[in-house]
Design a protein around this motif. Structure first.
Motif, PDB file in Angstrom:
ATOM      1  N   ASP A 136      11.477  44.113   7.313  1.00 41.18           N
ATOM      2  CA  ASP A 136      10.448  44.432   8.309  1.00 41.18           C
ATOM      3  C   ASP A 136       9.114  43.839   7.848  1.00 41.18           C
ATOM      4  OD1 ASP A 136       8.694  45.493  10.178  1.00 41.18           O
ATOM      5  OD2 ASP A 136       9.566  47.506  10.094  1.00 41.18           O
ATOM      6  N   THR A 137       8.929  42.577   8.117  1.00 45.59           N
ATOM      7  CA  THR A 137       7.751  41.851   7.638  1.00 45.59           C
ATOM      8  C   THR A 137       6.453  42.476   8.127  1.00 45.59           C
ATOM      9  OG1 THR A 137       9.061  39.836   7.583  1.00 45.59           O
ATOM     10  CG2 THR A 137       6.674  39.575   7.500  1.00 45.59           C
ATOM     11  N   ASP A 138       6.400  42.894   9.373  1.00 42.46           N
ATOM     12  CA  ASP A 138       5.168  43.478   9.905  1.00 42.46           C
ATOM     13  C   ASP A 138       4.796  44.767   9.180  1.00 42.46           C
ATOM     14  OD1 ASP A 138       4.712  41.462  11.790  1.00 42.46           O
ATOM     15  OD2 ASP A 138       6.068  42.407  13.219  1.00 42.46           O
ATOM     16  N   ARG A 139       5.765  45.605   8.918  1.00 41.33           N
ATOM     17  CA  ARG A 139       5.500  46.849   8.187  1.00 41.33           C
ATOM     18  C   ARG A 139       5.017  46.524   6.771  1.00 41.33           C
ATOM     19  NH1 ARG A 139       9.498  51.327   5.970  1.00 41.33           N
ATOM     20  NH2 ARG A 139       8.018  53.016   5.778  1.00 41.33           N
TER      21      ARG A 139
ATOM     22  N   PRO B 231      11.715  46.106 -12.006  1.00 42.33           N
ATOM     23  CA  PRO B 231      12.824  46.549 -11.143  1.00 42.33           C
ATOM     24  C   PRO B 231      12.407  46.835  -9.707  1.00 42.33           C
ATOM     25  CG  PRO B 231      12.804  47.771 -13.209  1.00 42.33           C
ATOM     26  CD  PRO B 231      11.550  46.929 -13.188  1.00 42.33           C
ATOM     27  N   GLU B 232      11.194  47.357  -9.495  1.00 44.27           N
ATOM     28  CA  GLU B 232      10.770  47.724  -8.143  1.00 44.27           C
ATOM     29  C   GLU B 232      10.490  46.515  -7.258  1.00 44.27           C
ATOM     30  OE1 GLU B 232       7.003  48.078 -10.743  1.00 44.27           O
ATOM     31  OE2 GLU B 232       9.132  48.413 -10.976  1.00 44.27           O
ATOM     32  N   VAL B 233      10.287  45.353  -7.839  1.00 46.54           N
ATOM     33  CA  VAL B 233       9.952  44.167  -7.050  1.00 46.54           C
ATOM     34  C   VAL B 233      11.118  43.749  -6.161  1.00 46.54           C
ATOM     35  CG1 VAL B 233       9.265  41.738  -7.158  1.00 46.54           C
ATOM     36  CG2 VAL B 233       8.163  43.416  -8.635  1.00 46.54           C
ATOM     37  N   ALA B 234      12.347  43.970  -6.593  1.00 45.64           N
ATOM     38  CA  ALA B 234      13.503  43.650  -5.748  1.00 45.64           C
ATOM     39  C   ALA B 234      13.438  44.453  -4.444  1.00 45.64           C
ATOM     40  CB  ALA B 234      14.799  43.936  -6.491  1.00 45.64           C
ATOM     41  N   GLY B 235      13.009  45.700  -4.535  1.00 41.67           N
ATOM     42  CA  GLY B 235      12.845  46.515  -3.336  1.00 41.67           C
ATOM     43  C   GLY B 235      11.752  45.987  -2.428  1.00 41.67           C
ATOM     44  N   TYR B 236      10.673  45.457  -3.017  1.00 42.92           N
ATOM     45  CA  TYR B 236       9.595  44.872  -2.214  1.00 42.92           C
ATOM     46  C   TYR B 236      10.101  43.659  -1.438  1.00 42.92           C
ATOM     47  CZ  TYR B 236       6.588  47.524  -5.452  1.00 42.92           C
ATOM     48  OH  TYR B 236       6.002  48.485  -6.212  1.00 42.92           O
ATOM     49  N   TYR B 237      10.893  42.833  -2.111  1.00 40.61           N
ATOM     50  CA  TYR B 237      11.455  41.661  -1.436  1.00 40.61           C
ATOM     51  C   TYR B 237      12.347  42.084  -0.274  1.00 40.61           C
ATOM     52  CZ  TYR B 237       9.882  37.858  -4.426  1.00 40.61           C
ATOM     53  OH  TYR B 237       9.124  36.924  -5.054  1.00 40.61           O
ATOM     54  N   ALA B 238      13.175  43.086  -0.515  1.00 41.72           N
ATOM     55  CA  ALA B 238      14.073  43.566   0.543  1.00 41.72           C
ATOM     56  C   ALA B 238      13.275  44.154   1.705  1.00 41.72           C
ATOM     57  CB  ALA B 238      15.039  44.601  -0.019  1.00 41.72           C
ATOM     58  N   ALA B 239      12.234  44.930   1.415  1.00 45.04           N
ATOM     59  CA  ALA B 239      11.410  45.527   2.464  1.00 45.04           C
ATOM     60  C   ALA B 239      10.697  44.456   3.270  1.00 45.04           C
ATOM     61  CB  ALA B 239      10.398  46.498   1.859  1.00 45.04           C
ATOM     62  N   ARG B 240      10.182  43.462   2.583  1.00 43.14           N
ATOM     63  CA  ARG B 240       9.480  42.379   3.288  1.00 43.14           C
ATOM     64  C   ARG B 240      10.433  41.632   4.210  1.00 43.14           C
ATOM     65  NH1 ARG B 240       6.628  38.059  -0.359  1.00 43.14           N
ATOM     66  NH2 ARG B 240       8.774  37.514  -0.742  1.00 43.14           N
TER      67      ARG B 240
END
Length: 98
Positions: free
Chosen positions: A78-81, A66-75
């Motif tokens: 803000d790709t640099d972050r 489930p947390e991977v969807a959040g990683y995709y959204a974060a990437r």
């Protein structure tokens, strides 16, 4: 590309993106796996279940954690972050191997 090019011809493509799966491959990668993947690793059956659910829903992206969807959204947001955070994980892994 396969889905984009051939979907209208009935070819179904799914991208399976598990974070960590309890397999011999995970056990073999050593300290990186211990640090990053093992704490949240799931069983292979869970990945298979997520794939079958995605196939039933005709969904391309299969995120069994489930947390991977959040990683995709974060990437995407803000790709640099995201890159900075990933690099900090890499540095932590390298320090653990010293």
């Amino acid at each position: 590309m396969l889905s984009l090019t051939y979907r209208h011809r009935g070819l179904k493509v799914h991208a399976i993106c598990p974070q960590g799966v309890r397999t011999d491959m995970l056990r073999a990668i050593g300290s990186a796996g211990e640090l990053v993947l093992v704490p949240t690793a799931i069983e292979p059956d869970a990945v298979a279940g997520a794939l079958f659910d995605a196939m039933d829903a005709d969904r391309f992206l299969v995120l069994s954690h489930p947390e991977v969807a959040g990683y995709y959204a974060a990437r995407a947001a803000d790709t640099d972050r995201w890159l900075g955070k990933m690099n900090r994980i890499q540095q932590k892994w390298e320090r653990a191997g010293e």
